[in-house]
Design an enzyme around this catalytic site. Structure first.
Site, PDB file in Angstrom:
ATOM      1  N   THR A 160       0.870  -1.185   0.000  1.00  0.00           N
ATOM      2  CA  THR A 160       0.000   0.000   0.000  1.00  0.00           C
ATOM      3  C   THR A 160       0.904   1.232   0.000  1.00  0.00           C
ATOM      4  O   THR A 160       1.337   1.675  -1.060  1.00  0.00           O
ATOM      5  CB  THR A 160      -0.960   0.005   1.211  1.00  0.00           C
ATOM      6  OG1 THR A 160      -0.216  -0.161   2.407  1.00  0.00           O
ATOM      7  CG2 THR A 160      -1.996  -1.094   1.077  1.00  0.00           C
ATOM      8  N   THR A 197       1.129  -3.833  12.492  1.00  0.00           N
ATOM      9  CA  THR A 197       0.116  -3.702  11.447  1.00  0.00           C
ATOM     10  C   THR A 197       0.695  -4.062  10.132  1.00  0.00           C
ATOM     11  O   THR A 197       1.374  -3.272   9.508  1.00  0.00           O
ATOM     12  CB  THR A 197      -0.318  -2.276  11.260  1.00  0.00           C
ATOM     13  OG1 THR A 197      -0.834  -1.838  12.461  1.00  0.00           O
ATOM     14  CG2 THR A 197      -1.372  -2.179  10.181  1.00  0.00           C
ATOM     15  N   GLU A 284       6.352   4.779   7.449  1.00  0.00           N
ATOM     16  CA  GLU A 284       5.993   5.953   6.648  1.00  0.00           C
ATOM     17  C   GLU A 284       6.892   7.140   7.017  1.00  0.00           C
ATOM     18  O   GLU A 284       6.936   7.569   8.165  1.00  0.00           O
ATOM     19  CB  GLU A 284       4.507   6.272   6.843  1.00  0.00           C
ATOM     20  CG  GLU A 284       3.647   5.229   6.131  1.00  0.00           C
ATOM     21  CD  GLU A 284       2.173   5.306   6.477  1.00  0.00           C
ATOM     22  OE1 GLU A 284       1.381   4.783   5.690  1.00  0.00           O
ATOM     23  OE2 GLU A 284       1.842   5.892   7.518  1.00  0.00           O
ATOM     24  N   ASN A 407       0.146  10.794   6.010  1.00  0.00           N
ATOM     25  CA  ASN A 407      -1.089  10.423   6.683  1.00  0.00           C
ATOM     26  C   ASN A 407      -2.116  11.529   6.746  1.00  0.00           C
ATOM     27  O   ASN A 407      -3.266  11.291   7.104  1.00  0.00           O
ATOM     28  CB  ASN A 407      -0.778   9.898   8.083  1.00  0.00           C
ATOM     29  CG  ASN A 407      -0.149   8.523   7.991  1.00  0.00           C
ATOM     30  OD1 ASN A 407      -0.789   7.599   7.514  1.00  0.00           O
ATOM     31  ND2 ASN A 407       1.102   8.405   8.386  1.00  0.00           N
ATOM     32  N   SER A 412      -7.554  11.363   0.696  1.00  0.00           N
ATOM     33  CA  SER A 412      -8.096  12.390  -0.205  1.00  0.00           C
ATOM     34  C   SER A 412      -7.598  12.206  -1.629  1.00  0.00           C
ATOM     35  O   SER A 412      -6.779  11.345  -1.897  1.00  0.00           O
ATOM     36  CB  SER A 412      -7.736  13.774   0.306  1.00  0.00           C
ATOM     37  OG  SER A 412      -6.357  13.844   0.571  1.00  0.00           O
TER      38      SER A 412
END
Lengths: 412, 412
Positions: A160, A197, A284, A407, A412
């Site tokens: 992802t 995660t 990230e 994040n 969006s």
């Protein structure tokens, strides 16, 4: 969807060479679930007799695929695995369960097996209904193309916000018979035990009964995936599955006490650790890989809690991003962990440099040497509590403006 | 030191009018502890008979001033308070204790009292020795200038990365006699119960015995300062002190059952809540003030844990910074809180807009209306667990790139 982040500076030079695993065939496809122009479905097919073990998120609101896998694990055998990226099918209510059931039905038909031999995982946006009908034409065709190897393509299809595909492998002697382990994983945000995660799928040709496999996996996860944190957030979808095809020419292992298991467990642990560390390296916005080691604790559990408190502290993580050996914030994080700590017995090290000792700055503290160390990409932060002999370590990354950027506009 | 951050967009229009408190005199000074060209010392002098209560950080590594105050509280009376900004005198070992003792000695001499009637608080960098000799000339001179009122200057002198001074006041009828409460506070990072990382000093002319005062304060902090989180980090220095001079012409209150206490407690709670909310409004880099309310819980404790899990989630906080009503991340944070949750009973609201119900997106969900709501500066995020009748709420702010910038080079 934000534009793809640039490759993590902590990425390995290249994807490792993962050998094919006898009894495992892989294929990927573009189902157009969310992304365009990239693969978003991984299908793995397993020969009959494949056993399976799993560890999942401890979230009280797990995703529909996690519920499905937990139920399927009671049977202990697997014939296919279907993973999609782009949509996590989490918090999708009745529709989510229906999507899972439909996907399993389609996959079982494509793989020629029963639905309870189908394992499913989904990753991506939470709360959006997954249109499982998209799998209808895709899985048949995908199953037809499945072939041994192709782990890199498999690792790419499940990404992802990851900036690089993650793989690891090990070979091990199982009582005179060589067996192989190969695994892939994806991160990269919402990473915190338990589980970290992420999705990870590990395959081996060793012949190991499901209950034994489960015991190995449950133990192996403790110091690997459960020792990694990126941002303290726990996904609803964390899934780690281990498949054993039994195609290697060794006698089946049905007891945890089997002496052949020891080297196998060690090799499995190494693969899990390698994958878990790659997840932290691809956190990230990460620019630094951080190992937080706690020594001198009264128990491993206490050491783990203190290490996690440090590794999850936004103030420690932003300081490391700023290349600042701010050991004051480390003290803060030790203090808030809730475990016993005696200020005047604490020592803090960055790399080999002791910056604090006996409750105060090290008299020999060298600011220039420490600053030079902090500019590196690999940071070892060690705290000695001075209370006992237990120790533990966890892995994390720094907290950068890029994390917030990634994040702040993911959806969006 | 990073350059001062711009004024928080969530700052009140101006500092409130805080009336003088009979028996309290204030003065500020420039001791040059770390900052140049600004005040960095606050000295408060109290008339004889002033009682005191305190609540402190639960860090296992508290600062030397916190240790000092805890010991002093056993005496229950106060004559002076000395606060410095720029250096927290935390994790400074033996030198830290010596600095505290020397400061108390200098302050006692300046105030004409015993050292155990001196209260001390320090805020700023951790782990750097505080040179208490800097107080030597300063406190005598400062005590000489102390005068009633001047709360705004007092609030300014204790600021570190705060972008505005924080004050609040209330008047209340104490059995026919008007009494006044006035308080100041500073934040702004490392803010998480218990206590919120901050210093706050509250003054009243009510005549209340120390044990009663302590009971009121310990209760009042639960839903105010302990319900605020900026970044989940807990300071080693959190200090909230309440001083009661007893100068109001009311009969002393020596029992918790005194009926005059009820309105007083309510007024005190309001002052504490106002100050605590100002701390969240001035969270480092904050652009939105967020109230997280949890209803339908089986206990207040469960509601608090779920609310804190949401309020501390980096993924929820970055989504709010990005003006994204990402309720999937809210589900994630509910799930990781460890409290009972049933996915299919959850409802999630942003403001009055229900975005999710019964385990899935609200069929009537209006993306445009939600987006418009998220552009506001005041965000109410409500989760109904659908399990019981208990509720709670906490306060936080969004997580922006500015937070990372502020904390990435604080020490450099």
């Amino acid at each position: 969807m934000a534009k793809p982040a640039p490759l993590s500076p902590l990425a390995p030079a290249r994807f490792p060479d993962l050998p094919p695993i006898a009894g495992v065939r892989l294929a990927t496809a573009e189902a157009g679930i969310r992304y365009k122009g990239r693969t978003d479905v991984l299908m793995a097919l397993f020969d009959p007799g494949t056993t399976v073990a799993g560890v999942f998120t401890r979230s009280k609101c797990p995703s529909a695929p996690v519920d499905w896998c937990r139920a399927a694990l009671k049977h202990g055998t697997a014939r296919t695995l279907v993973v999609n990226s782009g949509n996590a099918n989490a918090f999708t209510g009745l529709k989510g369960r229906q999507a899972v059931e439909l996907t399993a039905e389609i996959a079982a038909k494509a793989a020629g097996c029963r639905p309870e031999e189908v394992y499913l995982a989904s990753t991506g946006v939470i709360g959006e209904p997954l249109d499982a009908s998209k799998f209808a034409g895709v899985l048949d065709e995908t199953a037809g193309r499945a072939a041994p190897g192709a782990f890199e393509a498999a690792a790419q299809a499940i990404m992802t916000t990851d900036t690089f595909p993650k793989g690891a492998t090990a070979s091990v002697d199982l009582g005179g018979v060589p067996v192989t382990i190969a695994g892939i994983a994806k991160g990269a945000g919402m990473i915190m035990p338990d589980m970290a995660t992420m999705l990870s799928f590990v395959f081996t040709d060793a012949p190991i009964a499901a209950p034994v496999l489960q015991a190995l996996l449950s133990k192996g996860v403790v110091d690997s995936f459960n020792a990694v944190t990126v941002d303290s957030d726990t996904s609803t979808s964390d899934t780690l599955l281990l498949f054993a095809t039994g195609k290697a020419a060794a006698a089946p292992i049905t007891e945890l006490g089997d002496p052949r298991l020891k080297p196998f467990a060690r090799a499995l642990d190494a693969v899990l650790l390698d994958l878990a560390q790659q997840v932290a390296r691809d956190g990230e916005g990460a620019r630094k890989f951080v190992t937080v080691a706690v020594t001198g604790a009264t128990s491993k559990r206490a050491a783990r809690r203190v290490a996690m408190s440090i590794a999850n502290s936004p103030l420690v993580k932003t300081a490391i991003a700023g290349e600042d050996a701010n050991w004051g914030r480390v003290v803060m994080a030790v203090g808030k962990a809730g475990e016993r700590a005696e200020r005047d017995r604490l020592s803090i090290f960055f790399g080999d440099i002791r910056v604090a000792v006996e409750g105060a700055r090290d008299p020999a503290y060298d600011e220039a040497a420490t600053s030079a160390y902090m500019k590196g990409q690999e940071i070892l932060l060690r705290v000695d509590l001075g209370l006992g002999r237990a120790r533990d370590r966890v892995f994390t990354c720094d907290l950068t403006k890029e994390y917030v950027a990634i994040n702040g506009d993911y959806r969006s």
